[in-house]
Design an enzyme around this catalytic site. Structure first.
Site, PDB file in Angstrom:
ATOM      1  N   ALA A  79      -3.350   3.625  -1.468  1.00  0.00           N
ATOM      2  CA  ALA A  79      -3.894   4.369  -0.330  1.00  0.00           C
ATOM      3  C   ALA A  79      -4.956   5.354  -0.816  1.00  0.00           C
ATOM      4  CB  ALA A  79      -2.775   5.101   0.422  1.00  0.00           C
TER       5      ALA A  79
ATOM      6  N   GLU B 274      -3.514  -2.584 -10.241  1.00  0.00           N
ATOM      7  CA  GLU B 274      -2.132  -2.248 -10.612  1.00  0.00           C
ATOM      8  C   GLU B 274      -1.429  -3.361 -11.378  1.00  0.00           C
ATOM      9  OE1 GLU B 274      -0.442   0.826  -7.380  1.00  0.00           O
ATOM     10  OE2 GLU B 274      -0.106  -1.281  -6.965  1.00  0.00           O
TER      11      GLU B 274
ATOM     12  N   ILE C 252       0.852  -1.194   0.000  1.00  0.00           N
ATOM     13  CA  ILE C 252       0.000   0.000   0.000  1.00  0.00           C
ATOM     14  C   ILE C 252       0.887   1.243   0.000  1.00  0.00           C
ATOM     15  CG2 ILE C 252      -1.797   1.287   1.216  1.00  0.00           C
ATOM     16  CD1 ILE C 252      -2.981  -1.349   2.069  1.00  0.00           C
ATOM     17  N   HIS C 253       1.110   1.738  -1.216  1.00  0.00           N
ATOM     18  CA  HIS C 253       1.852   2.985  -1.410  1.00  0.00           C
ATOM     19  C   HIS C 253       0.824   4.065  -1.748  1.00  0.00           C
ATOM     20  CE1 HIS C 253       1.548   2.454  -5.813  1.00  0.00           C
ATOM     21  NE2 HIS C 253       1.671   1.163  -5.521  1.00  0.00           N
ATOM     22  N   VAL C 254       1.229   5.161  -2.349  1.00  0.00           N
ATOM     23  CA  VAL C 254       0.341   6.306  -2.547  1.00  0.00           C
ATOM     24  C   VAL C 254      -0.911   5.961  -3.352  1.00  0.00           C
ATOM     25  CG1 VAL C 254       0.137   8.613  -3.546  1.00  0.00           C
ATOM     26  CG2 VAL C 254       2.194   7.990  -2.310  1.00  0.00           C
TER      27      VAL C 254
END
Length: 90
Positions: free
Chosen positions: A19, A87, A14-16
């Site tokens: 999130a 993603e 969970i990166h930008v």
């Protein structure tokens, strides 16, 4: 109240962007939404709170959702996680 445990299955955790996807679901919700990870509980409507947790791939997180639209929020979060935050190419 709904408690939903989900696994972070995308390759970067969970990166930008993930999130932000979570906040896009939780932010407008009428329900309160908390995320529990590694013994810490944060407000899942805050991107900064989510980023602070540094949630890595393969981690299990728990969402605690309480309110009038809790089922809708739980279902949308489940779909988001199931699709790896849209993603990873399958």
């Amino acid at each position: 109240m709904i408690s939903r445990k989900l696994i972070v299955e995308n390759s970067l955790g969970i990166h930008v962007r993930p999130a932000g996807n979570i906040v896009n679901i939780t932010g407008p919700a009428a329900s309160s939404v908390e995320l529990v990870y590694a013994g810490q509980k944060v407000n899942a409507k805050s991107i900064l709170n989510l980023m602070m947790l540094v949630i890595v791939p393969g981690s299990e997180v728990e969402f605690i959702i309480n309110g009038v639209d809790e089922q809708k929020v739980a279902d949308e979060l489940t779909e988001l996680f199931k699709n790896k935050f849209y993603e990873d190419a399958s």
